[in-house]
Scaffold this motif. Structure first.
Motif, short mmCIF file in Angstrom:
data_model
loop_
_atom_site.label_atom_id
_atom_site.label_comp_id
_atom_site.label_asym_id
_atom_site.label_seq_id
_atom_site.Cartn_x
_atom_site.Cartn_y
_atom_site.Cartn_z
N VAL A 89 -12.97 7.62 38.00
CA VAL A 89 -12.24 6.48 38.57
C VAL A 89 -10.79 6.86 38.81
CG1 VAL A 89 -11.33 4.17 38.09
CG2 VAL A 89 -13.73 4.68 37.60
N LEU A 90 -10.14 7.40 37.78
CA LEU A 90 -8.72 7.77 37.89
C LEU A 90 -8.51 8.92 38.87
CD1 LEU A 90 -7.82 7.40 34.15
CD2 LEU A 90 -6.63 6.27 36.00
N SER A 91 -9.53 9.75 39.06
CA SER A 91 -9.41 10.86 40.00
C SER A 91 -9.52 10.37 41.44
CB SER A 91 -10.50 11.90 39.73
OG SER A 91 -10.29 12.52 38.48
N GLY A 92 -10.22 9.28 41.63
CA GLY A 92 -10.48 8.81 42.99
C GLY A 92 -9.50 7.80 43.54
N VAL A 93 -8.96 6.95 42.67
CA VAL A 93 -8.05 5.91 43.15
C VAL A 93 -6.88 5.77 42.19
CG1 VAL A 93 -9.81 4.55 44.35
CG2 VAL A 93 -9.37 4.10 41.95
N SER A 94 -5.75 5.31 42.72
CA SER A 94 -4.59 5.06 41.87
C SER A 94 -4.84 3.80 41.04
CB SER A 94 -3.32 4.88 42.71
OG SER A 94 -3.43 3.71 43.51
N THR A 95 -4.08 3.62 39.99
CA THR A 95 -4.30 2.46 39.12
C THR A 95 -4.06 1.15 39.86
OG1 THR A 95 -2.03 2.68 38.32
CG2 THR A 95 -3.75 3.65 36.97
N ASP A 96 -3.04 1.12 40.73
CA ASP A 96 -2.77 -0.14 41.43
C ASP A 96 -3.86 -0.44 42.45
OD1 ASP A 96 -1.72 2.06 42.90
OD2 ASP A 96 -0.49 0.71 44.10
N HIS A 97 -4.38 0.60 43.12
CA HIS A 97 -5.48 0.39 44.08
C HIS A 97 -6.72 -0.09 43.36
CE1 HIS A 97 -8.38 2.13 47.32
NE2 HIS A 97 -8.17 0.84 47.50
N VAL A 102 -10.53 -4.54 41.81
CA VAL A 102 -11.11 -5.40 40.77
C VAL A 102 -10.74 -6.86 41.01
CG1 VAL A 102 -11.05 -5.96 38.31
CG2 VAL A 102 -11.23 -3.57 39.05
N HIS A 103 -9.46 -7.12 41.30
CA HIS A 103 -9.03 -8.50 41.54
C HIS A 103 -9.70 -9.10 42.77
CE1 HIS A 103 -6.19 -9.04 38.33
NE2 HIS A 103 -5.56 -7.92 38.63
N ALA A 104 -9.99 -8.25 43.77
CA ALA A 104 -10.66 -8.73 44.98
C ALA A 104 -12.17 -8.85 44.80
CB ALA A 104 -10.35 -7.79 46.15
N GLY A 105 -12.67 -8.32 43.66
CA GLY A 105 -14.10 -8.33 43.41
C GLY A 105 -14.87 -7.45 44.38
N ASP A 106 -14.25 -6.35 44.82
CA ASP A 106 -14.85 -5.47 45.83
C ASP A 106 -15.86 -4.52 45.18
OD1 ASP A 106 -15.48 -3.84 47.95
OD2 ASP A 106 -13.41 -3.67 48.67
N VAL A 107 -17.05 -5.05 44.92
CA VAL A 107 -18.10 -4.30 44.25
C VAL A 107 -18.55 -3.11 45.10
CG1 VAL A 107 -20.51 -4.43 43.46
CG2 VAL A 107 -18.89 -6.26 42.88
N VAL A 108 -18.61 -3.30 46.41
CA VAL A 108 -19.06 -2.22 47.31
C VAL A 108 -18.14 -1.00 47.21
CG1 VAL A 108 -19.42 -1.58 49.73
CG2 VAL A 108 -20.17 -3.82 48.91
#
Length: 198
Positions: A89-97, A102-108
């Motif tokens: 997870v940390l390798s693929g996206v920044s913490t803010d992204h 997560v806040h947007a509920g973007d499961v996809v």
């Protein structure tokens, strides 16, 4: 418990690092977000550590930023997520992204990260939405030019497989993004962006 290491960076083979502190070499696992921004070999580095103790092993996980370590620890609290997936997870996206997803509920979008299926992504959204409030951004990391390895594509391939990507997918990604003169970190960075569609 070890919470911080300050020493000399001896080797860097994503996702593994070797840091010498007072004559002792500590093996540390780190996400690519940290590895991208490390100094060159032989230079001093300060890492925030998550010290994991299991029945049969002791593992150190290192981070340059507190926000990375905090997100890593929060991910470990989610059922079905271990250290390997948390590093991916940390390798693929920044913490803010990640916090925005997560806040947007973007499961996809979350299921594009290796090891995260639909049910795990849904658990992440439910369990972490409140914990990620105020997650600070990590400054944009730039790979440091420390001399390209002889086989940058091969090194990138091994690192991506260790992050959980399947060999066939890794081969496709590396062939797609690798350019002449790229070092392994540049190839890994571009491959992760391509895999996550960003």
């Amino acid at each position: 418990m070890i919470g911080r290491l300050r020493g000399i960076l001896i080797s860097k083979q994503p996702p593994s690092l070797l840091v010498e502190v007072g004559g002792v070499g500590y093996e540390v696992e780190a996400p690519m977000s940290t590895i991208y921004d490390l100094p060159g070999l032989g230079k001093e580095v300060v890492l925030l550590i998550h010290h994991a103790v299991k029945e049969d092993s002791i593992t150190l996980y290192g981070f340059l930023h507190e926000s990375e370590r905090t997100l890593f620890r929060n991910l470990l609290k989610v059922s079905g997520i271990g250290a390997k997936i948390a590093l991916a997870v940390l390798s693929g996206v920044s913490t803010d992204h990640f916090a925005r997803l997560v806040h947007a509920g973007d499961v996809v979008a979350l299921t594009k990260i290796p090891g995260i299926g639909k049910k795990t992504a849904e658990r992440i959204v439910v369990e972490l939405r409140d914990r990620l409030d105020g997650m600070s951004a990590i400054p944009g990391a730039t790979p440091r030019a420390a001399g390209a390895p002889l086989d940058a594509a091969g090194e990138a391939t091994v690192a991506l497989q260790q992050l959980g990507y399947k060999p066939v997918e890794v081969s496709r990604l590396v062939q797609k993004v690798a350019a002449e003169g790229d070092d392994a970190e540049a190839i890994i960075r571009k491959a992760l962006r391509a895999a996550l569609g960003s």
